[in-house]
Write a protein that holds these residues in place. Structure first.
Motif, PDB file in Angstrom:
ATOM      1  N   UNK A  65       0.852  -1.093  -0.009  1.00  0.00           N
ATOM      2  CA  UNK A  65      -0.113   0.031   0.167  1.00  0.00           C
ATOM      3  C   UNK A  65       0.928   1.416  -0.224  1.00  0.00           C
ATOM      4  N   UNK A  66       2.072   1.331   0.942  1.00  0.00           N
ATOM      5  CA  UNK A  66       2.807   2.230   0.807  1.00  0.00           C
ATOM      6  C   UNK A  66       3.287   2.420  -0.535  1.00  0.00           C
ATOM      7  N   UNK A  67       3.752   1.397  -1.155  1.00  0.00           N
ATOM      8  CA  UNK A  67       4.706   1.680  -2.631  1.00  0.00           C
ATOM      9  C   UNK A  67       3.534   2.152  -3.494  1.00  0.00           C
ATOM     10  N   UNK A  68       2.278   1.640  -3.625  1.00  0.00           N
ATOM     11  CA  UNK A  68       1.337   2.014  -4.544  1.00  0.00           C
ATOM     12  C   UNK A  68       0.845   3.546  -4.372  1.00  0.00           C
ATOM     13  N   UNK A 109       7.606   2.318   3.464  1.00  0.00           N
ATOM     14  CA  UNK A 109       7.427   1.587   4.777  1.00  0.00           C
ATOM     15  C   UNK A 109       9.046   1.452   5.174  1.00  0.00           C
ATOM     16  N   UNK A 110       9.598   2.121   5.728  1.00  0.00           N
ATOM     17  CA  UNK A 110      11.117   2.078   5.937  1.00  0.00           C
ATOM     18  C   UNK A 110      11.054   1.008   7.350  1.00  0.00           C
ATOM     19  N   UNK A 111      12.325   0.532   7.497  1.00  0.00           N
ATOM     20  CA  UNK A 111      12.565  -0.379   8.537  1.00  0.00           C
ATOM     21  C   UNK A 111      11.972  -0.255   9.800  1.00  0.00           C
ATOM     22  N   UNK A 151       7.701   7.344  13.277  1.00  0.00           N
ATOM     23  CA  UNK A 151       6.962   6.190  12.686  1.00  0.00           C
ATOM     24  C   UNK A 151       5.537   6.256  12.983  1.00  0.00           C
ATOM     25  N   UNK A 152       5.229   6.541  14.387  1.00  0.00           N
ATOM     26  CA  UNK A 152       3.750   6.514  14.761  1.00  0.00           C
ATOM     27  C   UNK A 152       3.106   7.858  13.894  1.00  0.00           C
ATOM     28  N   UNK A 153       3.558   8.876  13.842  1.00  0.00           N
ATOM     29  CA  UNK A 153       3.108   9.767  13.074  1.00  0.00           C
ATOM     30  C   UNK A 153       2.634   9.346  11.649  1.00  0.00           C
ATOM     31  N   UNK A 154       3.828   8.613  10.768  1.00  0.00           N
ATOM     32  CA  UNK A 154       3.501   8.214   9.565  1.00  0.00           C
ATOM     33  C   UNK A 154       2.273   7.105   9.406  1.00  0.00           C
ATOM     34  N   UNK A 155       2.296   6.403  10.303  1.00  0.00           N
ATOM     35  CA  UNK A 155       1.383   5.208  10.462  1.00  0.00           C
ATOM     36  C   UNK A 155      -0.031   5.726  10.485  1.00  0.00           C
ATOM     37  N   UNK A 207      -1.057   8.972   9.590  1.00  0.00           N
ATOM     38  CA  UNK A 207      -1.067   9.671   8.489  1.00  0.00           C
ATOM     39  C   UNK A 207      -1.541   8.771   7.246  1.00  0.00           C
ATOM     40  N   UNK A 208      -1.174   7.535   7.312  1.00  0.00           N
ATOM     41  CA  UNK A 208      -1.269   6.472   6.354  1.00  0.00           C
ATOM     42  C   UNK A 208      -2.627   5.580   6.767  1.00  0.00           C
ATOM     43  N   UNK A 209      -3.019   5.809   7.741  1.00  0.00           N
ATOM     44  CA  UNK A 209      -4.263   4.798   8.048  1.00  0.00           C
ATOM     45  C   UNK A 209      -3.809   3.610   8.541  1.00  0.00           C
ATOM     46  N   UNK A 210      -2.723   3.349   9.031  1.00  0.00           N
ATOM     47  CA  UNK A 210      -2.280   1.966   9.510  1.00  0.00           C
ATOM     48  C   UNK A 210      -2.453   2.008  11.029  1.00  0.00           C
ATOM     49  N   UNK A 211      -2.670   3.086  11.578  1.00  0.00           N
ATOM     50  CA  UNK A 211      -2.770   3.166  12.927  1.00  0.00           C
ATOM     51  C   UNK A 211      -3.415   4.118  13.642  1.00  0.00           C
ATOM     52  N   UNK A 212      -4.250   3.926  14.825  1.00  0.00           N
ATOM     53  CA  UNK A 212      -4.944   5.049  15.479  1.00  0.00           C
ATOM     54  C   UNK A 212      -4.389   5.439  16.761  1.00  0.00           C
ATOM     55  N   UNK A 213      -4.466   6.797  17.227  1.00  0.00           N
ATOM     56  CA  UNK A 213      -4.292   7.039  18.473  1.00  0.00           C
ATOM     57  C   UNK A 213      -5.586   7.159  19.435  1.00  0.00           C
ATOM     58  N   UNK A 214      -5.449   6.508  20.521  1.00  0.00           N
ATOM     59  CA  UNK A 214      -6.730   6.562  21.536  1.00  0.00           C
ATOM     60  C   UNK A 214      -6.180   7.362  22.382  1.00  0.00           C
ATOM     61  N   UNK A 215      -6.858   8.824  22.234  1.00  0.00           N
ATOM     62  CA  UNK A 215      -6.477   9.773  23.218  1.00  0.00           C
ATOM     63  C   UNK A 215      -6.690   9.719  24.503  1.00  0.00           C
ATOM     64  N   UNK A 216      -7.816   8.830  24.971  1.00  0.00           N
ATOM     65  CA  UNK A 216      -8.064   9.030  26.362  1.00  0.00           C
ATOM     66  C   UNK A 216      -7.128   7.966  27.042  1.00  0.00           C
ATOM     67  N   UNK A 217      -6.449   6.946  26.305  1.00  0.00           N
ATOM     68  CA  UNK A 217      -5.641   6.029  26.793  1.00  0.00           C
ATOM     69  C   UNK A 217      -4.048   6.680  26.342  1.00  0.00           C
ATOM     70  N   UNK A 218      -3.752   7.503  25.774  1.00  0.00           N
ATOM     71  CA  UNK A 218      -2.470   7.926  25.260  1.00  0.00           C
ATOM     72  C   UNK A 218      -1.930   7.036  24.845  1.00  0.00           C
ATOM     73  N   UNK A 219      -2.442   6.160  23.942  1.00  0.00           N
ATOM     74  CA  UNK A 219      -2.010   4.763  23.282  1.00  0.00           C
ATOM     75  C   UNK A 219      -2.176   4.787  21.992  1.00  0.00           C
TER      76      UNK A 219
END
Length: 161
Positions: free
Chosen positions: A30-33, A38-40, A80-84, A86-98
């Motif tokens: 997905x990153x390539x396309x 998706x760096x190491x 890395x978290x910021x990138x993930x 932005x790309x929709x691979x991860x979500x931040x759960x504000x109330x848990x700071x996780x």
């Protein structure tokens, strides 16, 4: 965590083996396309999120980053978290700071999380009415860049305990 809920938390598992490898390969494709890389370090943070049993705090990702237990430099993981995100691979759960890996699909989308305050189980669902909220905001000239709903309560297993 409440002692009544330990059985629930112990039963949750993240991705492993072939499922983990497939999810990482799909993320790379997905990153390539999309003209991204998706760096190491990005791949490693995504791997840790996918393997996790639930939401993970950034400092736990920093501590677990190296294959032999060596910690990463904080900026590496935060970038890395910021990138993930932005790309929709991860979500931040504000109330848990996780952070959690996105389990709903390949496209950036509104997310809703059901978070059990007893055992910590967290489930991602599609939030009903998100399109209405985005459309309403648009009529007011506001462009929604990110929409996350967090609902806290008790899961069925904890309510039954």
């Amino acid at each position: 965590m409440d002692h009544r809920c330990e059985h629930v938390a112990a039963g949750r598992v993240g991705l492993t083996g072939a499922a983990l490898a497939q999810a990482l390969d799909q993320a790379g494709s997905r990153c390539d396309s999309g003209g991204q890389r998706l760096t190491a370090p990005r791949r490693r943070v995504l791997e840790l999120l996918l393997e996790a049993e639930g939401p993970v705090k950034a400092y736990d990702l920093i501590a677990a980053f190296g294959p032999d237990g060596e910690a990463a430099k904080p900026p590496t993981v935060y970038r890395a978290l910021e990138f993930l995100e932005r790309q929709g691979f991860a979500h931040r759960i504000q109330s848990l700071n996780a952070y959690v890996a996105c389990r709903l699909g390949a496209d950036i989308h509104a997310a809703a999380f059901l978070i059990c305050d007893c055992c910590g189980a967290t489930r991602e669902i599609e939030p009903a009415g998100a399109d209405v909220l985005v459309a309403s905001a648009g009529r007011d000239g506001f462009v929604v860049a990110n929409l996350t709903v967090e609902a806290h309560g008790l899961c069925a297993a904890c309510r039954a305990s």
